[in-house]
Design a protein around this motif. Sequence first.
Motif, mmCIF file in Angstrom:
data_model
loop_
_atom_site.group_PDB
_atom_site.id
_atom_site.type_symbol
_atom_site.label_atom_id
_atom_site.label_comp_id
_atom_site.label_asym_id
_atom_site.label_seq_id
_atom_site.Cartn_x
_atom_site.Cartn_y
_atom_site.Cartn_z
ATOM 1 N N TYR A 1 0.878 -1.171 0.000
ATOM 2 C CA TYR A 1 0.000 0.000 0.000
ATOM 3 C C TYR A 1 0.912 1.217 0.000
ATOM 4 C CZ TYR A 1 -3.801 -3.161 1.288
ATOM 5 O OH TYR A 1 -4.735 -4.176 1.309
ATOM 6 N N GLY A 2 1.058 1.852 -1.151
ATOM 7 C CA GLY A 2 2.022 2.930 -1.273
ATOM 8 C C GLY A 2 3.428 2.370 -1.135
ATOM 9 N N SER A 3 4.169 2.882 -0.165
ATOM 10 C CA SER A 3 5.535 2.392 0.076
ATOM 11 C C SER A 3 5.587 1.321 1.164
ATOM 12 C CB SER A 3 6.439 3.566 0.473
ATOM 13 O OG SER A 3 5.962 4.168 1.676
ATOM 14 N N THR A 4 4.422 0.938 1.696
ATOM 15 C CA THR A 4 4.379 -0.023 2.798
ATOM 16 C C THR A 4 4.064 -1.417 2.272
ATOM 17 O OG1 THR A 4 3.602 1.688 4.318
ATOM 18 C CG2 THR A 4 3.328 -0.601 5.010
ATOM 19 N N ARG A 5 4.969 -2.345 2.483
ATOM 20 C CA ARG A 5 4.738 -3.722 2.055
ATOM 21 C C ARG A 5 4.097 -4.491 3.203
ATOM 22 N NH1 ARG A 5 9.762 -6.959 -0.303
ATOM 23 N NH2 ARG A 5 9.560 -5.253 -1.789
ATOM 24 N N VAL A 6 2.938 -5.099 2.938
ATOM 25 C CA VAL A 6 2.207 -5.817 3.989
ATOM 26 C C VAL A 6 2.238 -7.332 3.796
ATOM 27 C CG1 VAL A 6 0.699 -3.872 4.546
ATOM 28 C CG2 VAL A 6 0.005 -5.502 2.770
ATOM 29 N N ILE A 7 2.461 -7.786 2.568
ATOM 30 C CA ILE A 7 2.623 -9.214 2.282
ATOM 31 C C ILE A 7 3.963 -9.391 1.573
ATOM 32 C CG2 ILE A 7 1.712 -11.231 1.063
ATOM 33 C CD1 ILE A 7 -0.067 -10.411 3.335
ATOM 34 N N HIS A 8 4.807 -10.266 2.123
ATOM 35 C CA HIS A 8 6.192 -10.387 1.665
ATOM 36 C C HIS A 8 6.435 -11.743 0.989
ATOM 37 C CE1 HIS A 8 7.497 -6.895 4.214
ATOM 38 N NE2 HIS A 8 6.434 -7.280 4.907
ATOM 39 N N GLY A 9 6.280 -11.806 -0.316
ATOM 40 C CA GLY A 9 6.698 -12.964 -1.088
ATOM 41 C C GLY A 9 6.190 -14.305 -0.589
ATOM 42 N N ILE A 10 4.873 -14.465 -0.519
ATOM 43 C CA ILE A 10 4.270 -15.701 -0.003
ATOM 44 C C ILE A 10 4.284 -16.794 -1.068
ATOM 45 C CG2 ILE A 10 2.157 -16.763 0.851
ATOM 46 C CD1 ILE A 10 3.409 -14.940 2.897
ATOM 47 N N ASP A 11 4.825 -17.953 -0.705
ATOM 48 C CA ASP A 11 4.767 -19.159 -1.539
ATOM 49 C C ASP A 11 4.005 -20.225 -0.760
ATOM 50 O OD1 ASP A 11 6.467 -18.464 -3.897
ATOM 51 O OD2 ASP A 11 7.995 -18.220 -2.344
ATOM 52 N N LEU A 12 2.919 -20.733 -1.357
ATOM 53 C CA LEU A 12 2.086 -21.705 -0.648
ATOM 54 C C LEU A 12 1.273 -22.508 -1.649
ATOM 55 C CD1 LEU A 12 0.951 -22.690 2.163
ATOM 56 C CD2 LEU A 12 -0.880 -21.006 1.814
ATOM 57 N N ALA A 13 1.149 -23.814 -1.408
ATOM 58 C CA ALA A 13 0.298 -24.679 -2.236
ATOM 59 C C ALA A 13 -0.736 -25.354 -1.338
ATOM 60 C CB ALA A 13 1.139 -25.730 -2.955
ATOM 61 N N VAL A 14 -2.004 -25.203 -1.687
ATOM 62 C CA VAL A 14 -3.111 -25.839 -0.974
ATOM 63 C C VAL A 14 -3.647 -26.957 -1.858
ATOM 64 C CG1 VAL A 14 -5.388 -25.516 0.055
ATOM 65 C CG2 VAL A 14 -3.681 -23.676 0.187
ATOM 66 N N GLU A 15 -3.647 -28.172 -1.344
ATOM 67 C CA GLU A 15 -4.047 -29.329 -2.150
ATOM 68 C C GLU A 15 -5.565 -29.453 -2.218
ATOM 69 O OE1 GLU A 15 -1.721 -30.760 -3.832
ATOM 70 O OE2 GLU A 15 -0.219 -29.553 -2.786
ATOM 71 N N LYS A 16 -6.047 -30.188 -3.213
ATOM 72 C CA LYS A 16 -7.488 -30.403 -3.386
ATOM 73 C C LYS A 16 -8.059 -31.099 -2.152
ATOM 74 C CE LYS A 16 -7.575 -30.692 -8.450
ATOM 75 N NZ LYS A 16 -8.329 -29.440 -8.635
ATOM 76 N N GLY A 17 -9.165 -30.591 -1.657
ATOM 77 C CA GLY A 17 -9.838 -31.193 -0.521
ATOM 78 C C GLY A 17 -9.201 -30.899 0.821
#
Length: 351
Positions: A13-29
Amino acid sequence: MSAIELRGVEKTYGSTRVIHGIDLAVEKGEFVVFVGPSGCGKSTLLRMIAGLEDITSGEIALDGDVVNDVEPARRGLSMVFQSYALYPHMTVAGNMSFGLRMTGTSRVETERRVAEAAEILQLAPLLKRKPSQLSGGQRQRVAIGRAIVRQPRAFLFDEPLSNLDAELRVAMRVEISKLHQQLGTTMIYVTHDQVEAMTLADRIVVLRAGRIEQVGTPARLYADPDNVFVAGFIGSPRMNLLRATSDGETVTLAGIGFRPRLAALPQGAVTLGLRPEQFFQPEGETASLAVEVDVVENLGASTIAHGRLADGQPILVERRGKDRASGAKRLEVRFALADALIFDADGQRLR
């Protein structure tokens, strides 16, 4: 192929980073819970998956297809919010069917889906009532039913139980768990309540300041945390995190020295992690601590003693059955060396 995959997702948001490079896998079910303190970014991350928030960089993929530029209504996801967001002038059936009617689903198909969802959620006798005639738990079930009738590829829950009292929260946790078993649909659930996370999740994602601290099953995070933050956040009552020192071989806590079962120890300040229940009937090689008791909470089957070590550090001790602490002002407690978790000066787990 994962049902939902996040690759290097960031949000600023502007110069403020609130989420930093998220890597995630959610499997089916899979039932995945995002948990963390207020302001850690868990709801923002959920809204980005839903398409309600734009992502600054990275990719979000659903069933392998990147959906960064796909409108929320076309992502095939259903979201349940903290507020019930029901139309007060419509009946339960009207609220549950509204989305289907807006998309042109036939009347016969709409009625079939509403009837099926009402049966699953035990709302069949309430279909003609309006929201003002329902309890909080019933209103939340209607909100969930509205999501079910869309037959989404995944459900997104944003703190859906926050407005309910303690008894209803427990009941609704059971209902949501049953719902997942019945439908087998992928679910992502956001909460700040680690008890909800522990009881609902197949896997928990612990977030802090827009970063993932650890991902794992509830049992793994409880018994094998990666750092001090996860150790202190997961578990109720919380883990004792005690200041200690190490000479490279022996750890000294409140004047008591012992050798933990680690291949190597750093020299200097360390943190010792012990859960309150681990003082109850420890097995194997043990060490002892003297505790000056301040207050004892009687929980029926167990008690929680709030006390202090010889160096003044606060400590919680859980005792059960006939071994419950009563009016004693001083306790001699033992813990198994195998149970002691050691964290370095930066809060990272030593293994």
